[in-house]
Design an enzyme around this catalytic site. Structure first.
Site, PDB file in Angstrom:
ATOM      1  CG  HIS A  93      36.368  25.410 -26.606  1.00 21.41           C
ATOM      2  ND1 HIS A  93      36.986  26.543 -27.087  1.00 21.41           N
ATOM      3  CD2 HIS A  93      36.763  25.285 -25.322  1.00 21.41           C
ATOM      4  CE1 HIS A  93      37.715  27.078 -26.137  1.00 21.41           C
ATOM      5  NE2 HIS A  93      37.609  26.330 -25.058  1.00 21.41           N
ATOM      6  CG  HIS A 145      37.708  20.822 -23.764  1.00 16.84           C
ATOM      7  ND1 HIS A 145      38.613  21.724 -24.253  1.00 16.84           N
ATOM      8  CD2 HIS A 145      37.129  21.422 -22.702  1.00 16.84           C
ATOM      9  CE1 HIS A 145      38.582  22.834 -23.519  1.00 16.84           C
ATOM     10  NE2 HIS A 145      37.673  22.663 -22.563  1.00 16.84           N
ATOM     11  CE  LYS A 202      42.475  24.966 -23.160  1.00 16.95           C
ATOM     12  NZ  LYS A 202      41.263  24.532 -22.468  1.00 16.95           N
ATOM     13  CG  ASP A 207      34.271  23.830 -22.876  1.00 14.48           C
ATOM     14  OD1 ASP A 207      34.944  23.675 -21.839  1.00 14.48           O
ATOM     15  OD2 ASP A 207      34.028  24.960 -23.356  1.00 14.48           O
ATOM     16  CG  HIS A 246      36.045  22.467 -17.736  1.00 11.87           C
ATOM     17  ND1 HIS A 246      37.169  23.181 -17.406  1.00 11.87           N
ATOM     18  CD2 HIS A 246      35.757  22.772 -19.033  1.00 11.87           C
ATOM     19  CE1 HIS A 246      37.557  23.899 -18.457  1.00 11.87           C
ATOM     20  NE2 HIS A 246      36.717  23.670 -19.454  1.00 11.87           N
ATOM     21  CG  HIS A 253      40.074  29.372 -24.233  1.00 13.01           C
ATOM     22  ND1 HIS A 253      38.945  28.876 -23.616  1.00 13.01           N
ATOM     23  CD2 HIS A 253      39.729  30.608 -24.698  1.00 13.01           C
ATOM     24  CE1 HIS A 253      37.964  29.765 -23.693  1.00 13.01           C
ATOM     25  NE2 HIS A 253      38.425  30.834 -24.355  1.00 13.01           N
TER      26      HIS A 253
END
Length: 341
Positions: free
Chosen positions: A165, A12, A94, A237, A14, A131
Site C-alpha cells: 500500500h 492485499h 507479512k 487493503d 483484510h 508494511h
C-alpha cells in the site's frame, strides 16, 4: 458498455474473523478470483496450523464462490523447519513493524533481528510483504522507511519484497531502483489526499494507515497505475471495522472498499482513457511477477450507475463502505462462473 476482467486479484485484503469474516468475505469473493489475505488477527496467523484453520474459515464464509485465498503468515523469527512447513501453504510472509497498524503489536522491533528469517525465505523463494512505516511524524513514516527497503533489496537481491500500500511519489521512484521490489496500491490512495480526510469535517471512514498524503503523491501513484507499471499491483487493503469503532474517539484505521473496488477502478481508468490497462493492474502484473495461476473467473462490469449502500449489515455487524450513499458510474454484473460443489 460491458467490461470483462479475467481472474481479477486483490493482492492485499483484510477479511478479519468470526462474524465480520462471514459478512465481508462474500463481498470480495463475488468479484475477485482470489486475494492475498493478511494475517494480523488476534492472535496473529503465525504457524502452519493457524494458516490452514483460517483458510478453512475463509472458504466456509465464501459460500462456494470460485475464490482462492492466498494465505500469509505473520512475520516472526522462524526456524528452517517451520518455514519448510509454511512454504506450500502461504503466498508470502507479512512483516509489520511493531505497533505500526491494527493488531501489529507483536511485529518486528528491530530489523536486524529479522535477517536470519529473511535469508531463509530468500533461499526458499517465499516473498516478503512489508508494511513500510516508521514511528516518526505521521506524514513522513513511509518516506523514512524507504532506506530500510533499499537495505533489504541490496542485502537480499533474490528475495521478492513487496512494498505494501505505497502512498508517496518517493516510493514510486524507489520501485524503479531495484528489480526485486514490487508494490501494491489501494483504491483510496489513487483517489484521495489528506485534505479529503481532515481538510474540512473529519471523515473517519477515510482514515487509514498509511494515511493519505499530498496531491503530488496521489498523482504519482495514479500515473504509475495508469501507465501499466509491471511491478505495481492492485491491493485494496480493504479493512473493515464495525461502525462503532470508526465513528468514535480513537477511530480505528482502515477503509472498507471491497464491494466497490472493481466498479470504482473501472470509472477511474475510464476517466483517464486507460481501461485497456485495468486487466494488468488487477491481475496480469501479479500473475507475471509471482507466477500465479488464479482460478478461471470472468467478472463483468457494466457502465450503469450504482448507488453505494450506506452500510453493509449482517451477523450482528455493520460496516460503512467508502463512498457510501454516492452514485458511481459502473456496476458489477453477475460473474461468469458457477458455484463450487
Amino acid at each position: 458498455m460491458i467490461l470483462e476482467l479475467h481472474s481479477p486479484l486483490d493482492m492485499h485484503l483484510h477479511l478479519r474473523d468470526g462474524d465480520m469474516l462471514k459478512l465481508v468475505a462474500p463481498l470480495s469473493s463475488a468479484s475477485f478470483a482470489g486475494a492475498v489475505v493478511m494475517p494480523n488477527l488476534v492472535p496473529p496467523v503465525a504457524d502452519a496450523e493457524a494458516v490452514q484453520a483460517y483458510r478453512g474459515r475463509i472458504m466456509d464464509a465464501c459460500g462456494g464462490d470460485v475464490f482462492k485465498p492466498y494465505m500469509t503468515a505473520f512475520f516472526r523469527s522462524y526456524t528452517e523447519k517451520e518455514l519448510e512447513r509454511l512454504r506450500d501453504l502461504v503466498f508470502g510472509i507479512k512483516l509489520y513493524p511493531a505497533g505500526a497498524t491494527t493488531n501489529s503489536e507483536g511485529g518486528v522491533k528491530a530489523m536486524k533481528d529479522a535477517e536470519a528469517t529473511m535469508a531463509m525465505m530468500q533461499e526458499m523463494g517465499i516473498p516478503l510483504l512489508v508494511h513500510g512505516e516508521t514511528h516518526g511524524f505521521v506524514m513522513d513514516r513511509e518516506a523514512e522507511f524507504l532506506d530500510i527497503y533499499r537495505n533489504l533489496a541490496e542485502q537480499f537481491p533474490r528475495l521478492t519484497i513487496c512494498m505494501e500500500h505505497i502512498t508517496t511519489a518517493a516510493a514510486v521512484r524507489l520501485l524503479d531502483e531495484f528489480e526485486n521490489l514490487a508494490a501494491t496500491v489501494t483504491l483510496q490512495h489513487l483517489l484521495i489526499t489528506l485534505d479529503d480526510v481532515a481538510g474540512g469535517m473529519l471523515r473517519p471512514h477515510l482514515f487509514c494507515k498509511p494515511i493519505a498524503k499530498r496531491p503530488e503523491d496521489r498523482e504519482a501513484l495514479l500515473k504509475a497505475a495508469l501507465s501499466g507499471h509491471p511491478r505495481l499491483m492492485f491491493g485494496s487493503d480493504s479493512a473493515p471495522h464495525p461502525v462503532h469503532a470508526k465513528e468514535a474517539c480513537g477511530c480505528a484505521a482502515g477503509v472498507f472498499t471491497a464491494p466497490i473496488a472493481l466498479p470504482r477502478l473501472a470509472a477511474l481508468f475510464e476517466e483517464h482513457d486507460a481501461l485497456d490497462r485495468l486487466q494488468g493492474f488487477v491481475s496480469g502484473h501479479a500473475c507475471a511477477l509471482y507466477g500465479l495461476t488464479p482460478p478461471a473467473k470472468t467478472v463483468r462490469l457494466e457502465r450503469r450507475e450504482m448507488l453505494v449502500p450506506d452500510a453493509y449489515e449482517g451477523y450482528g455487524q455493520k460496516v460503512v463502505p467508502m463512498e457510501a450513499g454516492c452514485v458511481i458510474p459502473w456496476s458489477l454484473m453477475q460473474s461468469g462462473f458457477t458455484k463450487m460443489t
